[in-house]
Design an enzyme around this catalytic site. Structure first.
Site, short mmCIF file in Angstrom:
data_model
loop_
_atom_site.label_atom_id
_atom_site.label_comp_id
_atom_site.label_asym_id
_atom_site.label_seq_id
_atom_site.Cartn_x
_atom_site.Cartn_y
_atom_site.Cartn_z
CB SER B 11 -3.20 29.55 34.70
OG SER B 11 -4.41 29.10 34.13
CG ASP B 190 -7.25 21.25 35.40
OD1 ASP B 190 -7.38 21.50 34.17
OD2 ASP B 190 -6.75 22.07 36.19
CG HIS B 193 -4.89 24.48 33.88
ND1 HIS B 193 -5.79 24.41 34.92
CD2 HIS B 193 -4.53 25.79 33.76
CE1 HIS B 193 -5.94 25.63 35.43
NE2 HIS B 193 -5.19 26.49 34.74
#
Lengths: 242, 242
Positions: B11, B190, B193
């Protein structure tokens, strides 16, 4: 193989991957679905763009049959519309030639990539006081700007006319942007280039046009490889055919 | 034909074209010199990535001889390092398997694209309180996080060891990021990320590594087509061979 979007244009295209840019936002939106290819040429008008078109598109499409890009955006005119009697006169292209150059660019794409949607984008609006400041600094507000909103509007209409004539989708960013409050400074950073707000306005128009013209949307496009939420935590390898 | 950079990872790669993202920043930096291809797979670990590798790379390279990408970044481990006894256990891959998967990924690229530089990137550091908040909300600070900084550090070292063994360049973002003040919240959004600050840290490491490992830099790469400042205002068409 993933579909591709090719972004062809002047500095507003070349700068579209700077922070908050519309090109980056398109890549992000279609991250698992399509590839976005940047072909921005700062300062270029349609005359110069037409000269370099085959070389500019090297590597822009995939290989083999069916590798035509899904769409190409053609976003010129901001430089063509430079006033012929001001400091950026060498970027100016007369209105009729701008139109014939646009036709030639569209014809090139139609010939080279028959199945590709060619999306025209008009030049954006111009905020003249910011252009004067950008060219001459803060102390000469009575100078003439090198671009005018009126000229940009005439080129925008000329672009729309070519799109209508050729039956291509067109984004009238000149009109659209001027609907936003304080567009002069909220959407434009120097009276010509885009702020993140301006980038977002164009991004949303491109997304809308891709969907309405060729059904190209996040909802309709298949995703490349299993998405995380589709992978069963109890048996992850099932998603990979194991 | 322009060289290509392929970004392969989880991600943190898939999200690299969001506002301020490191992938977008690379595209912007090399806008007139190279194409950047996004192959980010949110949630994936090296086990899943290895399964889909050939399909993930469809369309990532150009066609024909000499079309190997200049470089590919391989940025996995954040998910492999998920703790095996917590809620994201299904993403966990044991350390030894993580290393053998990385070796297999590198071997694939070496076989398919012999001239491509394979740049490994370690997993980033983890800020555990933010992970607990992300997983369980504000009211359960005594829960265990699903990832730990210690585990991420072990996978980072394992990644460095594989890179050393295979003689590949490696970016130790786990160590690098922790050198920045308040990295826990300034670089991570977070606990995992990247914020725009975190993205900038990685962007600069990638730029540096491209330059030192393969001499790939803005200064050394040729630019695609005449740059605006190279076009003579008195005779613009000269730049286009007319």
């Amino acid at each position: 193989m993933r579909p591709r979007l090719v972004l062809f244009g002047d500095s507003i295209t070349e700068l579209s991957f700077a922070s908050g840019g519309w090109g980056a936002a398109l890549t992000d939106r279609f991250a698992r679905q399509a590839d976005v290819v940047l072909r921005g040429l700062s300062g270029y008008n349609t005359r110069w763009a037409l000269k370099v078109l085959p070389r500019a598109m090297e590597g822009a499409a995939g290989a083999g049959a069916g590798a035509d890009p899904a769409a190409v955006t053609v976003f010129f005119g901001a430089n063509d519309a430079s006033l012929p009697d001001q400091v950026q006169a060498h970027q100016h292209v007369p209105l009729k030639e701008y139109q014939s150059n646009l036709r030639a660019i569209c014809a090139y794409f139609k010939e080279r990539w028959p199945s590709t949607a060619v999306i025209l984008i008009t030049p954006p609006p111009i905020y003249e006081p910011a252009r004067i400041r950008d060219m001459y600094g803060d102390d000469e507000p009575s100078r003439q700007p090198e671009r005018s909103n009126e000229a940009a509007g005439a080129y925008a209409q000329a672009c729309i006319d070519v799109a209508t004539e050729l039956n291509h989708p067109v984004i009238d960013i000149w009109t659209k942007m001027q609907e936003f409050p304080d567009w002069q400074t909220s959407a434009l950073s120097d009276g010509l280039h885009f702020t993140p707000v301006g980038n977002k306005i164009l991004f949303e128009e491109v997304v809308k046009t891709l969907e309405t013209s060729i059904g190209f949307s996040q909802e309709r496009l298949p995703s490349d490889l299993p998405l995380f939420h589709e992978i069963d935590p109890k048996d992850p390898m099932k998603a990979f055919g194991a």
